[in-house]
Design a protein around this motif. Structure first.
Motif, PDB file in Angstrom:
ATOM      1  N   GLY A  14      38.906  24.372  53.051  1.00  0.00           N
ATOM      2  CA  GLY A  14      37.768  24.740  53.784  1.00  0.00           C
ATOM      3  C   GLY A  14      36.626  25.603  53.384  1.00  0.00           C
ATOM      4  O   GLY A  14      36.928  25.966  52.173  1.00  0.00           O
ATOM      5  N   PRO A  15      35.280  25.740  53.931  1.00  0.00           N
ATOM      6  CA  PRO A  15      34.416  26.405  52.972  1.00  0.00           C
ATOM      7  C   PRO A  15      34.797  27.880  52.846  1.00  0.00           C
ATOM      8  O   PRO A  15      35.289  28.457  53.834  1.00  0.00           O
ATOM      9  CB  PRO A  15      33.235  26.091  54.043  1.00  0.00           C
ATOM     10  N   GLY A  16      34.661  28.334  51.746  1.00  0.00           N
ATOM     11  CA  GLY A  16      34.920  29.817  51.481  1.00  0.00           C
ATOM     12  C   GLY A  16      36.350  30.028  51.672  1.00  0.00           C
ATOM     13  O   GLY A  16      36.689  31.386  51.904  1.00  0.00           O
ATOM     14  N   GLY A  17      37.256  29.064  51.611  1.00  0.00           N
ATOM     15  CA  GLY A  17      38.779  29.196  51.878  1.00  0.00           C
ATOM     16  C   GLY A  17      39.301  29.550  53.002  1.00  0.00           C
ATOM     17  O   GLY A  17      40.302  30.144  53.334  1.00  0.00           O
ATOM     18  N   THR A  18      38.306  29.197  54.159  1.00  0.00           N
ATOM     19  CA  THR A  18      38.528  29.383  55.535  1.00  0.00           C
ATOM     20  C   THR A  18      39.518  28.575  56.132  1.00  0.00           C
ATOM     21  O   THR A  18      39.858  28.842  57.396  1.00  0.00           O
ATOM     22  CB  THR A  18      37.393  29.550  56.363  1.00  0.00           C
ATOM     23  N   GLY A  19      39.988  27.695  55.641  1.00  0.00           N
ATOM     24  CA  GLY A  19      41.018  26.841  56.256  1.00  0.00           C
ATOM     25  C   GLY A  19      40.277  25.579  56.848  1.00  0.00           C
ATOM     26  O   GLY A  19      39.253  25.616  57.318  1.00  0.00           O
ATOM     27  N   ASN A  20      41.042  24.305  56.802  1.00  0.00           N
ATOM     28  CA  ASN A  20      40.363  23.323  57.601  1.00  0.00           C
ATOM     29  C   ASN A  20      41.536  22.376  57.978  1.00  0.00           C
ATOM     30  O   ASN A  20      41.452  21.108  58.228  1.00  0.00           O
ATOM     31  CB  ASN A  20      39.568  22.633  56.838  1.00  0.00           C
ATOM     32  N   GLY A  21      42.866  22.873  57.831  1.00  0.00           N
ATOM     33  CA  GLY A  21      44.039  22.052  57.985  1.00  0.00           C
ATOM     34  C   GLY A  21      44.801  21.121  57.084  1.00  0.00           C
ATOM     35  O   GLY A  21      45.711  20.736  57.226  1.00  0.00           O
ATOM     36  N   VAL A  22      44.001  21.104  56.005  1.00  0.00           N
ATOM     37  CA  VAL A  22      44.505  20.235  54.744  1.00  0.00           C
ATOM     38  C   VAL A  22      45.408  21.186  53.665  1.00  0.00           C
ATOM     39  O   VAL A  22      46.603  20.990  53.738  1.00  0.00           O
ATOM     40  CB  VAL A  22      43.357  19.553  54.013  1.00  0.00           C
ATOM     41  N   GLY A  23      44.604  22.198  53.224  1.00  0.00           N
ATOM     42  CA  GLY A  23      45.420  22.989  52.417  1.00  0.00           C
ATOM     43  C   GLY A  23      45.619  24.385  53.208  1.00  0.00           C
ATOM     44  O   GLY A  23      45.019  24.758  53.947  1.00  0.00           O
ATOM     45  N   PRO A  24      46.415  25.321  52.309  1.00  0.00           N
ATOM     46  CA  PRO A  24      46.399  26.673  52.856  1.00  0.00           C
ATOM     47  C   PRO A  24      45.066  27.396  52.983  1.00  0.00           C
ATOM     48  O   PRO A  24      44.224  26.995  52.374  1.00  0.00           O
ATOM     49  CB  PRO A  24      47.317  27.414  52.083  1.00  0.00           C
ATOM     50  N   THR A  25      44.942  28.296  53.926  1.00  0.00           N
ATOM     51  CA  THR A  25      43.877  29.136  54.027  1.00  0.00           C
ATOM     52  C   THR A  25      43.993  30.307  53.143  1.00  0.00           C
ATOM     53  O   THR A  25      44.812  31.079  53.254  1.00  0.00           O
ATOM     54  CB  THR A  25      43.848  29.659  55.674  1.00  0.00           C
ATOM     55  N   LEU A  26      43.220  30.401  52.174  1.00  0.00           N
ATOM     56  CA  LEU A  26      43.063  31.283  51.070  1.00  0.00           C
ATOM     57  C   LEU A  26      42.573  32.650  51.502  1.00  0.00           C
ATOM     58  O   LEU A  26      42.702  33.558  50.971  1.00  0.00           O
ATOM     59  CB  LEU A  26      42.521  30.669  49.750  1.00  0.00           C
ATOM     60  N   ALA A  27      41.444  32.429  52.435  1.00  0.00           N
ATOM     61  CA  ALA A  27      40.723  33.558  52.835  1.00  0.00           C
ATOM     62  C   ALA A  27      41.357  34.396  53.858  1.00  0.00           C
ATOM     63  O   ALA A  27      40.919  34.447  55.043  1.00  0.00           O
ATOM     64  CB  ALA A  27      39.056  33.134  53.079  1.00  0.00           C
ATOM     65  N   SER A  28      42.599  34.533  53.731  1.00  0.00           N
ATOM     66  CA  SER A  28      43.444  35.349  54.880  1.00  0.00           C
ATOM     67  C   SER A  28      44.078  36.558  54.012  1.00  0.00           C
ATOM     68  O   SER A  28      44.444  36.402  52.742  1.00  0.00           O
ATOM     69  CB  SER A  28      44.541  34.111  55.331  1.00  0.00           C
ATOM     70  N   ARG A  29      44.089  37.396  54.777  1.00  0.00           N
ATOM     71  CA  ARG A  29      44.877  38.616  54.272  1.00  0.00           C
ATOM     72  C   ARG A  29      46.489  38.591  53.944  1.00  0.00           C
ATOM     73  O   ARG A  29      46.707  39.313  52.619  1.00  0.00           O
ATOM     74  CB  ARG A  29      44.876  39.843  55.585  1.00  0.00           C
ATOM     75  N   GLU A  30      47.008  37.566  54.388  1.00  0.00           N
ATOM     76  CA  GLU A  30      48.516  37.364  54.346  1.00  0.00           C
ATOM     77  C   GLU A  30      48.398  36.725  52.811  1.00  0.00           C
ATOM     78  O   GLU A  30      49.287  37.140  51.825  1.00  0.00           O
ATOM     79  CB  GLU A  30      48.899  36.351  55.082  1.00  0.00           C
TER      80      GLU A  30
END
Length: 169
Positions: A73-89
């Motif tokens: 996703g743009p900026g790592g915010t997720g789009n359902g394909v790969g993990p959401t990288l812009a997450s605290r976890e």
């Protein structure tokens, strides 16, 4: 018996005296200048480091947008394909070195391939470090995303961090 002429003429002695005085003045100037320089140097080095870090994060953002946003996703915010990288976890789980290893070598058995140029990917080691720094720069403002592993969309306010990170993990 007559006295021999002095070896040094008075003009030569005056010239040497002027040279000595000039040398002492230059030495004194250096003795004063070096501590003044030393006082200013830490702030100059810090400013240069911050500037280089901002540039590195900016270049990492560009590489991420070009090569990684399709899955994360743009900026790592997720789009359902790969993990959401812009997450605290996610960002609290991985070190900077682990981020670089994940980018460089990929994840076997997953769609995440190796991105290091030596492994057939498009990134040099420096570009991998830049992408990792870009991701790390989002940590301070990253939202909590429960489904980050599944690519659940994060709040988009973290897609463009305002400041570079202050230190490596």
């Amino acid at each position: 018996m007559p006295m021999p002429d002095p070896l040094d003429s008075p003009e030569l002695a005056r010239s040497l005296d002027r040279t000595y005085v000039l040398g002492l003045f230059c030495m004194l100037l250096l003795v004063i200048a070096f501590p003044l320089y030393k006082l200013q140097e830490p702030s100059r080095r810090k400013a240069a480091h911050e500037s280089m870090e901002r540039e590195s994060v900016s270049l990492g953002r560009g590489a991420f947008d070009l090569h990684c946003a399709g899955c994360h996703g743009p900026g790592g915010t997720g789009n359902g394909v790969g993990p959401t990288l812009a997450s605290r976890e996610f960002l609290s789980l991985v070190s900077d070195q682990q981020l670089e290893w994940l980018i460089a070598g990929g994840i076997p058995g997953s769609p995440m391939g190796a991105y290091h140029i030596d492994l057939g990917g498009p990134f040099t080691a420096q570009e991998i470090t830049r992408v990792a720094r870009y991701l790390r720069s989002m940590e301070a403002t990253a939202p909590s995303v429960d489904g980050w592993r599944d690519g659940k969309r994060a709040a988009t306010s973290t897609a463009r961090p305002a400041a570079a990170p202050t230190g490596a993990r």
